[in-house]
Write a protein that holds these residues in place. Structure first.
Motif, mmCIF file in Angstrom:
data_model
loop_
_atom_site.group_PDB
_atom_site.id
_atom_site.type_symbol
_atom_site.label_atom_id
_atom_site.label_comp_id
_atom_site.label_asym_id
_atom_site.label_seq_id
_atom_site.Cartn_x
_atom_site.Cartn_y
_atom_site.Cartn_z
ATOM 1 N N TYR A 1 0.803 -1.222 0.000
ATOM 2 C CA TYR A 1 0.000 0.000 0.000
ATOM 3 C C TYR A 1 0.832 1.266 0.000
ATOM 4 C CZ TYR A 1 -4.043 -2.923 1.102
ATOM 5 O OH TYR A 1 -5.030 -3.871 1.068
ATOM 6 N N MET A 2 0.267 2.256 -0.652
ATOM 7 C CA MET A 2 0.730 3.632 -0.568
ATOM 8 C C MET A 2 -0.501 4.497 -0.335
ATOM 9 S SD MET A 2 3.743 3.800 -3.493
ATOM 10 C CE MET A 2 3.924 5.584 -3.328
ATOM 11 N N GLY A 3 -0.286 5.805 -0.100
ATOM 12 C CA GLY A 3 -1.401 6.715 0.115
ATOM 13 C C GLY A 3 -1.443 7.241 1.534
ATOM 14 N N ILE B 1 -1.263 5.487 5.744
ATOM 15 C CA ILE B 1 -0.378 4.336 5.751
ATOM 16 C C ILE B 1 0.939 4.714 6.432
ATOM 17 C CG2 ILE B 1 0.826 2.636 4.345
ATOM 18 C CD1 ILE B 1 -2.130 2.369 4.114
ATOM 19 N N PRO C 1 5.775 4.041 2.401
ATOM 20 C CA PRO C 1 5.386 5.047 3.409
ATOM 21 C C PRO C 1 6.290 5.087 4.637
ATOM 22 C CG PRO C 1 3.434 4.003 2.525
ATOM 23 C CD PRO C 1 4.608 3.227 1.985
ATOM 24 N N THR D 1 9.191 7.261 3.885
ATOM 25 C CA THR D 1 8.868 8.579 3.347
ATOM 26 C C THR D 1 9.290 9.743 4.246
ATOM 27 O OG1 THR D 1 7.083 7.797 1.900
ATOM 28 C CG2 THR D 1 6.946 10.074 2.654
ATOM 29 N N ASP E 1 -2.753 2.012 -4.174
ATOM 30 C CA ASP E 1 -3.237 3.085 -3.303
ATOM 31 C C ASP E 1 -4.349 2.525 -2.424
ATOM 32 O OD1 ASP E 1 -4.943 5.415 -2.423
ATOM 33 O OD2 ASP E 1 -3.392 6.518 -3.487
ATOM 34 N N VAL F 1 7.621 10.165 -4.846
ATOM 35 C CA VAL F 1 6.984 10.717 -3.646
ATOM 36 C C VAL F 1 7.647 12.035 -3.276
ATOM 37 C CG1 VAL F 1 6.682 10.381 -1.159
ATOM 38 C CG2 VAL F 1 6.154 8.516 -2.737
ATOM 39 N N CYS G 1 1.386 9.369 -5.061
ATOM 40 C CA CYS G 1 2.629 9.813 -4.440
ATOM 41 C C CYS G 1 2.397 11.022 -3.540
ATOM 42 C CB CYS G 1 3.660 10.143 -5.518
ATOM 43 S SG CYS G 1 4.218 8.689 -6.446
ATOM 44 N N THR H 1 0.821 9.968 -0.333
ATOM 45 C CA THR H 1 1.810 9.295 0.508
ATOM 46 C C THR H 1 2.700 10.314 1.210
ATOM 47 O OG1 THR H 1 1.820 7.420 -1.039
ATOM 48 C CG2 THR H 1 3.654 7.563 0.513
ATOM 49 N N GLY I 1 0.037 12.722 3.525
ATOM 50 C CA GLY I 1 -0.850 12.074 4.472
ATOM 51 C C GLY I 1 -2.272 12.613 4.436
#
Length: 313
Positions: free
Chosen positions: A158-160, A163, A169, A172, A195, A234, A299, A302, A305
């Motif tokens: 997962y990204m978004g 997370i 993530p 990040t 996502d 990202v 991106c 992520t 947030g």
């Protein structure tokens, strides 16, 4: 038509699913062990032990769908955590008549050398993978026997927004601070990232389509990129310069795994980052019209947030 939906699991997937269902005009009950959490517009909350079939049945009474969006507390508890929870969901779905909608991952396929598509055999041999494969096999058997109606959606890493612990993530914050990061496996092999909002969209969509039941679907997912490219994109999404991305030493899982349970458990799934790991989501696009949120938006979510509605490309 407005209906009542019961989403069990108030983590990122459960929240994304609840928001999607509210946006579609449905009544949503979001269930977690504590029954508490940030207020979500249009969502009510309830407390339950996910292994308590009687409680799940009570909550699912009169509901159109019952969603298993549970995220166990850690990898090392899967063998004891999942079997009673999965059994409780099967019993609650059968007794309440609600469609059982399961959020899952790609572990069950195991290592493959081609893009993963629905219908591939669940051939993995690892402990966690077999647990997830057995959960779906049991649900499908009950569906085919006419005891329940069931459907499963599988997504990749997962990204978004919301997370924190997924592979991209979790590095990040450091990357956005201009510091180099490390990842497991190779930073330069293609990998699919889903996502979390697209996972929620897929779960909400298959729940209300009878033609979608009785099978596995892949959540809408963008074309694969390398881990290094994902980190760079990202950073660029919020005007930051990319940072250096290096791999963790492979020996870390062996030596560190003797002390840290998470590292020990990752030995089973690290293959995902040591070979191309590509999810094909063309079926859900072709048959249900669901396409992934544009990569730039994935991106940015992520990086920031910020929770925004998923925007189809």
């Amino acid at each position: 038509m407005k209906a009542r939906h019961v989403v069990v699991g108030a983590g990122p997937v459960g929240l994304a699913t609840a928001r999607e269902l509210v946006a579609a005009g449905h009544e949503v009950l979001l269930v977690s062990r504590s029954g508490t959490g940030p207020e979500v517009a249009g969502v009510t909350r309830a407390a339950a032990d996910a292994a308590d079939a009687a409680r799940l049945t009570e909550l699912a009474a009169g509901a159109a769908a019952l969603y298993n969006c549970i995220n166990p507390p850690s990898y090392d508890v899967w063998p004891t955590y999942w079997p009673p929870v999965a059994a409780a969901f099967l019993e609650a779905a059968e007794r309440s008549g609600a469609v059982l909608v399961v959020a899952s991952c790609l572990y069950a396929y195991g290592p493959v050398d081609v893009p993963m598509v629905e219908g591939m055999p669940d051939a993995a041999t690892g402990t966690k993978a077999r647990i997830r494969a057995t959960m779906w096999a049991d649900a499908l058997a009950a569906h085919d026997a006419g005891r329940i109606r069931a459907v499963e959606v599988r997504g990749s890493d997962y990204m978004g927004a919301d997370i924190a612990s997924a592979h991209i993530p979790q590095v990040t914050p450091r990357a956005l601070a201009g510091k180099g990061v490390r990842v497991f496996g190779s930073p330069y092999l293609l990998h699919s990232f889903t996502d979390v909002r697209d996972m929620g969209r897929a779960l909400a969509a298959v729940a209300v389509r009878e033609s979608a039941w009785g099978r596995v679907w892949h959540a809408p997912t963008n074309a694969p990129v390398t881990q290094a490219q994902a980190v760079a994109d990202v950073c660029r999404s919020v005007g930051k310069e990319p940072v250096r991305v290096r791999p963790w030493p492979r020996a870390l899982l062996g030596v560190g795994g003797r002390i840290v349970p998470l590292l020990r458990e990752m030995r089973e799934t690290v293959y995902m980052f040591e070979r191309p790991y590509v999810l094909d989501s063309s079926a859900i696009a072709r048959e249900l019209g669901l396409v992934p949120t544009p990569w730039e938006d994935v991106c940015r979510a992520t990086a920031t947030g910020k929770v925004e509605p998923a925007r189809a490309s």
